[in-house]
Motif scaffolding. Structure first.
Motif, PDB file in Angstrom:
ATOM      1  N   MET A   1      -6.977   4.100   5.334  1.00 16.20           N
ATOM      2  CA  MET A   1      -6.172   3.465   6.380  1.00 16.20           C
ATOM      3  C   MET A   1      -6.971   2.661   7.409  1.00 16.20           C
TER       4      MET A   1
ATOM      5  N   PHE B   1       0.993   5.376   0.246  1.00 15.28           N
ATOM      6  CA  PHE B   1       0.154   6.437   0.786  1.00 15.28           C
ATOM      7  C   PHE B   1       0.995   7.670   1.074  1.00 15.28           C
TER       8      PHE B   1
ATOM      9  N   LEU C   1      -7.972  -0.579   5.858  1.00 20.17           N
ATOM     10  CA  LEU C   1      -6.846  -1.510   5.714  1.00 20.17           C
ATOM     11  C   LEU C   1      -6.585  -2.216   7.039  1.00 20.17           C
TER      12      LEU C   1
ATOM     13  N   VAL D   1       4.896  -0.459   8.462  1.00 21.15           N
ATOM     14  CA  VAL D   1       4.960   0.781   7.693  1.00 21.15           C
ATOM     15  C   VAL D   1       6.432   1.124   7.482  1.00 21.15           C
TER      16      VAL D   1
ATOM     17  N   ASN E   1      -2.675   0.363  -4.223  1.00 21.44           N
ATOM     18  CA  ASN E   1      -2.511  -0.976  -3.659  1.00 21.44           C
ATOM     19  C   ASN E   1      -2.054  -1.932  -4.742  1.00 21.44           C
TER      20      ASN E   1
ATOM     21  N   CYS F   1      -6.112   8.587   1.148  1.00 26.09           N
ATOM     22  CA  CYS F   1      -5.218   7.687   1.894  1.00 26.09           C
ATOM     23  C   CYS F   1      -5.666   7.612   3.350  1.00 26.09           C
TER      24      CYS F   1
ATOM     25  N   PRO G   1      -4.003   6.857  -2.780  1.00 23.25           N
ATOM     26  CA  PRO G   1      -3.401   5.602  -2.386  1.00 23.25           C
ATOM     27  C   PRO G   1      -3.326   4.646  -3.568  1.00 23.25           C
TER      28      PRO G   1
ATOM     29  N   ASN H   1       0.863  -1.177   0.000  1.00 22.48           N
ATOM     30  CA  ASN H   1       0.000   0.000   0.000  1.00 22.48           C
ATOM     31  C   ASN H   1       0.898   1.226   0.000  1.00 22.48           C
TER      32      ASN H   1
ATOM     33  N   SER I   1       2.811  -0.917   4.210  1.00 22.27           N
ATOM     34  CA  SER I   1       2.416   0.402   3.716  1.00 22.27           C
ATOM     35  C   SER I   1       3.670   1.253   3.625  1.00 22.27           C
TER      36      SER I   1
END
Length: 163
Positions: free
Chosen positions: A65, A54, A68, A108, A128, A61, A126, A52, A85
């Motif tokens: 979140m 962002f 997600l 992240v 994916n 985004c 965003p 992902n 992410s």
């Protein structure tokens, strides 16, 4: 309503800015997550992986979140499913307040120079990218639209039930 965040004045379509396609091997990379772990896409082979991309300033985004976290990570983590992410154009220092604010528990990492993002796309977040157990792109989307998000979840389910 913004479907995806972009910083360009001329607006090519998300498809025109996508550098990858379904059925191709995913470009590989390795990054260090905020937790200090290495995420290496080559080493993730054998797992289903969701990438992902962002930015903290991007309204879609920010909207995506929590979904997600609750609909993807909470549901699929631990079932041969990995998720990462990447904060496009963010540093490690930029991201912890956002992670805390959003209640994110999945990995992240920062992508300050678009080193990873630039292998997948030129603009729009965003974004994916879902990668199957063989390292092949099985799904990709840009923007946060509920039908696309639900389709991504369906593809994750399909990939996890396929050996």
């Amino acid at each position: 309503l913004l479907a995806a965040c972009s910083t360009e004045s001329h607006q090519p379509t998300p498809e025109e800015t996508t550098l990858t396609s379904l059925g191709q091997p995913a470009p590989t990379f390795a990054v260090t997550t905020l937790a200090g772990d290495t995420f290496d896409l080559e080493e993730a082979a054998g797992n289903v992986v969701l990438l992902n991309f962002f930015a903290t300033w991007c309204p879609p985004c920010r909207e995506e979140m929590p979904h997600l976290e609750s609909e993807v990570w909470s549901r699929f983590k631990g079932d041969d499913f990995l998720m990462l992410s990447l904060g496009r154009e963010h540093t490690d220092a930029d991201l912890p307040p956002f992670v805390e604010e959003m209640g994110i528990s999945f990995p992240v990492a920062a992508d300050p120079e678009r080193g990873v993002y630039g292998q997948y796309a030129q603009q729009y977040i965003p974004r994916n990218v879902l990668i199957d157990r063989r390292g092949v792109i099985a799904f990709q989307s840009s923007g946060f639209e509920r039908p696309d998000f639900e389709r991504m979840i369906e593809v994750i389910e399909e990939l996890l039930t396929t050996a």
